[in-house]
Structures are given as structure tokens and as C-alpha cells.
Design a protein around this motif. Structure first.
Motif, PDB file in Angstrom:
ATOM      1  N   UNK A   1       0.836  -1.067  -0.010  1.00  0.00           N
ATOM      2  CA  UNK A   1      -0.095  -0.341   0.059  1.00  0.00           C
ATOM      3  C   UNK A   1       0.987   1.254  -0.149  1.00  0.00           C
ATOM      4  N   UNK A   2       1.873   1.254   0.839  1.00  0.00           N
ATOM      5  CA  UNK A   2       2.582   2.551   1.073  1.00  0.00           C
ATOM      6  C   UNK A   2       3.858   2.463   0.404  1.00  0.00           C
ATOM      7  N   UNK A   3       4.380   1.660  -0.354  1.00  0.00           N
ATOM      8  CA  UNK A   3       5.700   1.685  -1.358  1.00  0.00           C
ATOM      9  C   UNK A   3       6.841   1.032  -0.351  1.00  0.00           C
TER      10      UNK A   3
ATOM     11  N   UNK B   1       8.516   5.844   8.543  1.00  0.00           N
ATOM     12  CA  UNK B   1       9.243   6.212   9.809  1.00  0.00           C
ATOM     13  C   UNK B   1       8.819   5.224  10.847  1.00  0.00           C
ATOM     14  N   UNK B   2       7.977   4.363  10.784  1.00  0.00           N
ATOM     15  CA  UNK B   2       7.468   3.243  11.648  1.00  0.00           C
ATOM     16  C   UNK B   2       7.227   2.052  10.932  1.00  0.00           C
ATOM     17  N   UNK B   3       8.126   1.444  10.655  1.00  0.00           N
ATOM     18  CA  UNK B   3       8.267   0.147   9.649  1.00  0.00           C
ATOM     19  C   UNK B   3       7.609  -0.991  10.435  1.00  0.00           C
ATOM     20  N   UNK B   4       7.624  -1.002  11.571  1.00  0.00           N
ATOM     21  CA  UNK B   4       7.020  -2.107  12.373  1.00  0.00           C
ATOM     22  C   UNK B   4       5.674  -2.011  12.791  1.00  0.00           C
ATOM     23  N   UNK B   5       5.014  -0.814  12.299  1.00  0.00           N
ATOM     24  CA  UNK B   5       3.488  -0.453  12.533  1.00  0.00           C
ATOM     25  C   UNK B   5       2.509  -1.824  12.175  1.00  0.00           C
ATOM     26  N   UNK B   6       1.425  -1.723  12.632  1.00  0.00           N
ATOM     27  CA  UNK B   6       0.316  -2.729  12.257  1.00  0.00           C
ATOM     28  C   UNK B   6      -0.095  -2.352  10.972  1.00  0.00           C
ATOM     29  N   UNK B   7      -0.320  -3.031  10.053  1.00  0.00           N
ATOM     30  CA  UNK B   7      -0.622  -2.902   8.400  1.00  0.00           C
ATOM     31  C   UNK B   7      -1.675  -3.600   8.369  1.00  0.00           C
ATOM     32  N   UNK B   8      -2.389  -3.432   7.308  1.00  0.00           N
ATOM     33  CA  UNK B   8      -3.577  -4.240   6.667  1.00  0.00           C
ATOM     34  C   UNK B   8      -3.471  -4.519   5.390  1.00  0.00           C
ATOM     35  N   UNK B   9      -4.076  -5.740   4.872  1.00  0.00           N
ATOM     36  CA  UNK B   9      -4.067  -6.047   3.309  1.00  0.00           C
ATOM     37  C   UNK B   9      -5.548  -6.546   3.216  1.00  0.00           C
ATOM     38  N   UNK B  10      -6.137  -5.842   2.146  1.00  0.00           N
ATOM     39  CA  UNK B  10      -7.627  -6.681   1.768  1.00  0.00           C
ATOM     40  C   UNK B  10      -7.713  -6.552   0.381  1.00  0.00           C
TER      41      UNK B  10
END
Length: 96
Positions: free
Chosen positions: A55-57, A63-72
Motif C-alpha cells: 500500500x505505502x511503497x 518512519x515506523x516500519x514495524x507498525x500494524x498494517x492491513x491488506x485487503x
């Protein structure tokens, strides 16, 4: 070609795992749906190993690579976390 799946490392040492456990994240999900989740996670691992977020490239510019991400997509919604120093993508939750 090596079989892929949970905790199976790719050629460059990356893998995915359910966090905190497979039972907690996937529960009694039917096998067909677990295979779909596994295929998506394999793809997310491949992207993460290249430093790419779908999603974000670039993960390198986050800045926060370990954040919780989503995929749908039309079949599911996943919450996951990429941890580059461990070469792991952790699956946290799945909604079908």
C-alpha cells in the motif's frame, strides 16, 4: 522450489508466522481459506524481503516500519506486522 507456508523461510531468510499462535489467529478456519491466507502471506513476505509495502511503497522510507498494517482484497482482510531485523511478517488477525 521449496514449499511455502508458515515459518518456512524463503531463499533470503524471510518467513511469516501467526502471532501469538496459529490457533489464536486462524482458529477453526476451513482448510481452503487457510490456503488462501497462506498464499497472501507468502506474497507479503516476498514484498517485505524486497523492502516493499503493497500500500505505502518502500519500507525503508517508513518512519515506523514495524507498525500494524492491513491488506485487503475481495476475499479477506489481514492485519500484519513486518519486522525487518527478524526477517519476519507476523499475521495478527484475519477477517473473511
Amino acid at each position: 522450489m521449496t514449499p511455502r507456508g508458515e515459518a518456512v523461510e524463503s531463499d533470503n531468510g524471510w518467513a511469516w508466522e501467526c502471532d501469538p499462535s496459529r490457533l489464536w489467529v486462524l482458529g477453526d478456519m476451513p482448510t481452503e481459506q487457510q490456503l488462501l491466507v497462506s498464499a497472501v502471506m507468502d506474497g507479503l513476505v516476498d514484498l517485505a524481503s524486497l523492502g516493499i509495502d503493497p500500500k505505502d511503497g518502500s519500507l525503508h522510507e517508513d518512519e515506523n516500519p514495524m507498525r500494524l498494517r492491513t491488506y485487503e482484497d475481495e476475499h479477506l482482510l489481514l492485519w500484519y506486522q513486518t519486522v525487518p531485523h527478524r526477517r519476519r511478517v507476523y499475521l495478527k488477525r484475519v477477517n473473511l
